[in-house]
Design an enzyme around this catalytic site. Structure first.
Site, PDB file in Angstrom:
ATOM      1  N   TYR A 182      29.372 -49.934 -27.012  1.00 21.29           N
ATOM      2  CA  TYR A 182      29.336 -48.515 -27.419  1.00 21.29           C
ATOM      3  C   TYR A 182      28.205 -47.781 -26.680  1.00 21.29           C
ATOM      4  O   TYR A 182      28.278 -46.583 -26.431  1.00 21.29           O
ATOM      5  CB  TYR A 182      29.200 -48.400 -28.937  1.00 21.29           C
ATOM      6  CG  TYR A 182      29.681 -47.076 -29.483  1.00 21.29           C
ATOM      7  CD1 TYR A 182      30.986 -46.641 -29.244  1.00 21.29           C
ATOM      8  CD2 TYR A 182      28.851 -46.244 -30.228  1.00 21.29           C
ATOM      9  CE1 TYR A 182      31.434 -45.424 -29.737  1.00 21.29           C
ATOM     10  CE2 TYR A 182      29.294 -45.032 -30.730  1.00 21.29           C
ATOM     11  CZ  TYR A 182      30.590 -44.632 -30.479  1.00 21.29           C
ATOM     12  OH  TYR A 182      31.034 -43.422 -30.965  1.00 21.29           O
ATOM     13  N   LYS A 230      25.613 -40.551 -30.699  1.00 23.69           N
ATOM     14  CA  LYS A 230      25.947 -40.435 -32.132  1.00 23.69           C
ATOM     15  C   LYS A 230      24.676 -40.401 -32.982  1.00 23.69           C
ATOM     16  O   LYS A 230      24.625 -39.713 -34.003  1.00 23.69           O
ATOM     17  CB  LYS A 230      26.851 -41.582 -32.579  1.00 23.69           C
ATOM     18  CG  LYS A 230      28.269 -41.528 -32.008  1.00 23.69           C
ATOM     19  CD  LYS A 230      29.033 -40.272 -32.375  1.00 23.69           C
ATOM     20  CE  LYS A 230      30.514 -40.394 -32.044  1.00 23.69           C
ATOM     21  NZ  LYS A 230      31.215 -39.082 -32.137  1.00 23.69           N
TER      22      LYS A 230
HETATM   23  P1  NAD Z   1      40.629 -38.210 -29.404  1.00 25.62           P
HETATM   24  O1  NAD Z   1      40.617 -38.631 -27.969  1.00 25.62           O
HETATM   25  O2  NAD Z   1      41.931 -37.889 -30.005  1.00 25.62           O
HETATM   26  O3  NAD Z   1      39.628 -36.999 -29.645  1.00 25.62           O
HETATM   27  C1  NAD Z   1      38.533 -36.709 -28.811  1.00 25.62           C
HETATM   28  C2  NAD Z   1      38.627 -35.247 -28.472  1.00 25.62           C
HETATM   29  O4  NAD Z   1      37.492 -34.826 -27.725  1.00 25.62           O
HETATM   30  C3  NAD Z   1      39.860 -34.920 -27.605  1.00 25.62           C
HETATM   31  O5  NAD Z   1      40.701 -34.020 -28.278  1.00 25.62           O
HETATM   32  C4  NAD Z   1      39.254 -34.279 -26.365  1.00 25.62           C
HETATM   33  O6  NAD Z   1      40.047 -33.234 -25.852  1.00 25.62           O
HETATM   34  C5  NAD Z   1      37.931 -33.763 -26.927  1.00 25.62           C
HETATM   35  N1  NAD Z   1      36.957 -33.459 -25.866  1.00 25.62           N
HETATM   36  C6  NAD Z   1      36.398 -34.321 -24.960  1.00 25.62           C
HETATM   37  N2  NAD Z   1      35.625 -33.626 -24.120  1.00 25.62           N
HETATM   38  C7  NAD Z   1      35.674 -32.317 -24.495  1.00 25.62           C
HETATM   39  C8  NAD Z   1      35.096 -31.115 -24.005  1.00 25.62           C
HETATM   40  N3  NAD Z   1      34.296 -31.102 -22.928  1.00 25.62           N
HETATM   41  N4  NAD Z   1      35.372 -29.949 -24.651  1.00 25.62           N
HETATM   42  C9  NAD Z   1      36.177 -29.932 -25.725  1.00 25.62           C
HETATM   43  N5  NAD Z   1      36.766 -31.038 -26.238  1.00 25.62           N
HETATM   44  C10 NAD Z   1      36.506 -32.205 -25.623  1.00 25.62           C
HETATM   45  O7  NAD Z   1      39.898 -39.431 -30.173  1.00 25.62           O
HETATM   46  P2  NAD Z   1      39.385 -39.555 -31.675  1.00 25.62           P
HETATM   47  O8  NAD Z   1      39.237 -41.005 -31.883  1.00 25.62           O
HETATM   48  O9  NAD Z   1      40.223 -38.734 -32.563  1.00 25.62           O
HETATM   49  O10 NAD Z   1      37.901 -38.942 -31.580  1.00 25.62           O
HETATM   50  C11 NAD Z   1      37.455 -37.870 -32.377  1.00 25.62           C
HETATM   51  C12 NAD Z   1      36.037 -38.124 -32.865  1.00 25.62           C
HETATM   52  O11 NAD Z   1      36.031 -39.239 -33.747  1.00 25.62           O
HETATM   53  C13 NAD Z   1      35.028 -38.445 -31.773  1.00 25.62           C
HETATM   54  O12 NAD Z   1      33.788 -37.826 -32.066  1.00 25.62           O
HETATM   55  C14 NAD Z   1      34.873 -39.950 -31.901  1.00 25.62           C
HETATM   56  O13 NAD Z   1      33.621 -40.389 -31.422  1.00 25.62           O
HETATM   57  C15 NAD Z   1      34.978 -40.093 -33.397  1.00 25.62           C
HETATM   58  N6  NAD Z   1      35.260 -41.459 -33.906  1.00 25.62           N
HETATM   59  C16 NAD Z   1      36.344 -42.154 -33.448  1.00 25.62           C
HETATM   60  C17 NAD Z   1      36.608 -43.427 -33.955  1.00 25.62           C
HETATM   61  C18 NAD Z   1      37.781 -44.246 -33.462  1.00 25.62           C
HETATM   62  O14 NAD Z   1      37.773 -45.470 -33.649  1.00 25.62           O
HETATM   63  N7  NAD Z   1      38.817 -43.636 -32.881  1.00 25.62           N
HETATM   64  C19 NAD Z   1      35.761 -43.966 -34.933  1.00 25.62           C
HETATM   65  C20 NAD Z   1      34.680 -43.220 -35.384  1.00 25.62           C
HETATM   66  C21 NAD Z   1      34.440 -41.956 -34.856  1.00 25.62           C
HETATM   67  C1  IMJ Z   2      34.223 -46.835 -27.660  1.00 24.91           C
HETATM   68  C2  IMJ Z   2      33.558 -47.549 -26.676  1.00 24.91           C
HETATM   69  C3  IMJ Z   2      33.092 -48.839 -26.900  1.00 24.91           C
HETATM   70  C4  IMJ Z   2      33.290 -49.448 -28.115  1.00 24.91           C
HETATM   71  C5  IMJ Z   2      33.972 -48.735 -29.102  1.00 24.91           C
HETATM   72  C6  IMJ Z   2      34.442 -47.416 -28.879  1.00 24.91           C
HETATM   73  N1  IMJ Z   2      34.347 -49.069 -30.381  1.00 24.91           N
HETATM   74  C7  IMJ Z   2      35.000 -48.041 -30.970  1.00 24.91           C
HETATM   75  C8  IMJ Z   2      35.103 -46.986 -30.053  1.00 24.91           C
HETATM   76  C9  IMJ Z   2      34.064 -50.373 -30.971  1.00 24.91           C
HETATM   77  C10 IMJ Z   2      35.521 -48.031 -32.357  1.00 24.91           C
HETATM   78  C11 IMJ Z   2      35.770 -45.645 -30.274  1.00 24.91           C
HETATM   79  N2  IMJ Z   2      34.780 -44.612 -30.681  1.00 24.91           N
HETATM   80  C12 IMJ Z   2      34.142 -44.776 -31.990  1.00 24.91           C
HETATM   81  C13 IMJ Z   2      34.386 -43.531 -29.886  1.00 24.91           C
HETATM   82  O1  IMJ Z   2      33.574 -42.740 -30.323  1.00 24.91           O
HETATM   83  C14 IMJ Z   2      34.932 -43.352 -28.538  1.00 24.91           C
HETATM   84  C15 IMJ Z   2      34.396 -42.464 -27.662  1.00 24.91           C
HETATM   85  C16 IMJ Z   2      34.783 -42.338 -26.280  1.00 24.91           C
HETATM   86  C17 IMJ Z   2      35.842 -43.021 -25.704  1.00 24.91           C
HETATM   87  C18 IMJ Z   2      36.134 -42.850 -24.345  1.00 24.91           C
HETATM   88  C19 IMJ Z   2      37.234 -43.602 -23.664  1.00 24.91           C
HETATM   89  C20 IMJ Z   2      37.702 -42.942 -22.396  1.00 24.91           C
HETATM   90  C21 IMJ Z   2      36.628 -42.270 -21.613  1.00 24.91           C
HETATM   91  N3  IMJ Z   2      35.526 -41.803 -22.259  1.00 24.91           N
HETATM   92  C22 IMJ Z   2      35.305 -41.983 -23.605  1.00 24.91           C
HETATM   93  N4  IMJ Z   2      34.276 -41.331 -24.187  1.00 24.91           N
HETATM   94  C23 IMJ Z   2      34.017 -41.498 -25.484  1.00 24.91           C
HETATM   95  O2  IMJ Z   2      36.764 -42.094 -20.389  1.00 24.91           O
END
Ligand code: NAD
Ligand code: IMJ
Length: 256
Positions: free
Chosen positions: A156, A163
């Site tokens: 991460y 974060k």
């Molecule tokens: P997602 O890819 O659907 O959402 C990420 C969004 O960020 C996308 O809609 C993308 O367009 C937007 N984004 C990126 N760069 C941007 C920019 N410059 N301007 C405007 N928008 C921008 O993935 P998600 O998993 O729904 O992620 C949403 C949030 O949840 C993130 O903050 C992520 O860190 C957090 N999160 C995700 C997980 C997981 O396991 N998927 C777990 C905990 C927290």
């Molecule tokens: C993301 C990276 C490494 C480990 C991870 C994650 N784990 C989880 C996530 C264990 C759950 C997903 N997560 C919580 C995120 O916030 C992801 C953020 C993200 C993902 C990408 C993938 C594609 C890319 N850039 C990204 N930037 C942020 O090009």
């Protein structure tokens, strides 16, 4: 019971139907909110327009790339003119360079570090600055975080540091905006298979391991995060601010 009747809620971060922000949108819509969406740019425009035209044709949609101050300024100007008052903001976006989400954290570049902070953390501050002017009746701002902001989770890396900054920004914003009756909170979601998680090496395996360890014995869904978001944006959570709620099936209590 409709928790969000007559509330105008801005949702930033939907790019497709798997997005956590879309789970939040569905919960808010079910609770009677009027929804306003933003999309990042050309990369997501088509899929978001398609999703909204079939599922929420009445919702408003604006472009906002959060790295561009003019986009943010224009967004809130447009919302002011088209809608007026805002009662809620959902910040559900993050980005880091893919190559920095694996390998050694100490190899993180200055560029990559600043990019992750810019999009994933500073954007909440910039959005809150403009949103507060439209939140004249009070309301809620929420953002999405992950346990990797509190603990060193493999791969991460630079996102974990972003974060941690985001979670701290929530506390500073909550301290400042309380006087405007604006509450600021975060949801720390467990891993969910979205586009942002798909690239993560061994993600499916990770979800399986998670299921075997956590108190509830399962992973969490966009809908469950959506319901917590609706609660935090509603008057049911009137005295909660500066808080980070873990919607993670209990993972955060474990000492693994
Ligand atoms: P997602 O890819 O659907 O959402 C990420 C969004 O960020 C996308 O809609 C993308 O367009 C937007 N984004 C990126 N760069 C941007 C920019 N410059 N301007 C405007 N928008 C921008 O993935 P998600 O998993 O729904 O992620 C949403 C949030 O949840 C993130 O903050 C992520 O860190 C957090 N999160 C995700 C997980 C997981 O396991 N998927 C777990 C905990 C927290
Ligand atoms: C993301 C990276 C490494 C480990 C991870 C994650 N784990 C989880 C996530 C264990 C759950 C997903 N997560 C919580 C995120 O916030 C992801 C953020 C993200 C993902 C990408 C993938 C594609 C890319 N850039 C990204 N930037 C942020 O090009």
């Amino acid at each position: 019971m409709s928790l969000l009747e007559n509330k105008n809620i801005l949702i930033m971060g939907v790019s497709n139907k798997w997005s956590i922000a879309w789970g939040i949108a569905k919960a808010c819509s079910r609770e009677g909110a009027n929804l306003i969406f933003t999309y990042e740019g050309e990369r997501t425009e088509r899929s978001v327009k398609q999703l909204l035209s079939s599922e929420m044709p009445d919702a408003k949609l604006y472009k906002c790339n959060v790295t561009d101050d003019m986009d943010i300024l224009r967004l809130f100007d447009d919302i002011k003119n088209d809608i007026g008052t805002l009662h809620g903001v959902v910040h559900s976006l993050a980005f880091a360079k893919k190559e920095e989400l694996e390998g050694n954290f100490s190899e993180t570049s200055r560029d990559g570090y600043l990019l992750a902070q810019n999009i994933s953390s500073y954007s909440l501050v910039a959005v809150s600055r403009y949103a507060k002017n439209l939140m004249t009746e009070g309301g809620g701002i929420i953002t999405l975080t992950y346990i990797g902001g509190e603990r060193a989770v493999p791969n991460y890396n630079v996102m974990g540091v972003a974060k941690a900054a985001l979670e701290s920004a929530v506390r500073y914003l909550a301290a400042e905006l309380g006087k405007n009756n604006i509450r600021v909170n975060s949801i720390s979601a467990g891993p969910i298979k979205t586009i942002s998680a798909r690239g993560v090496s061994n993600f499916t395996n990770m979800l399986k391991q998670y299921e075997g360890k956590v108190p509830l014995g399962r992973t969490v869904t966009q809908e469950e995060v959506g319901n917590t978001a609706a609660f935090l944006l509603s008057d049911l959570s009137q005295a909660i601010t500066g808080e980070n709620i873990h919607v993670d099936a209990g993972y955060h209590i474990l000492g693994l």
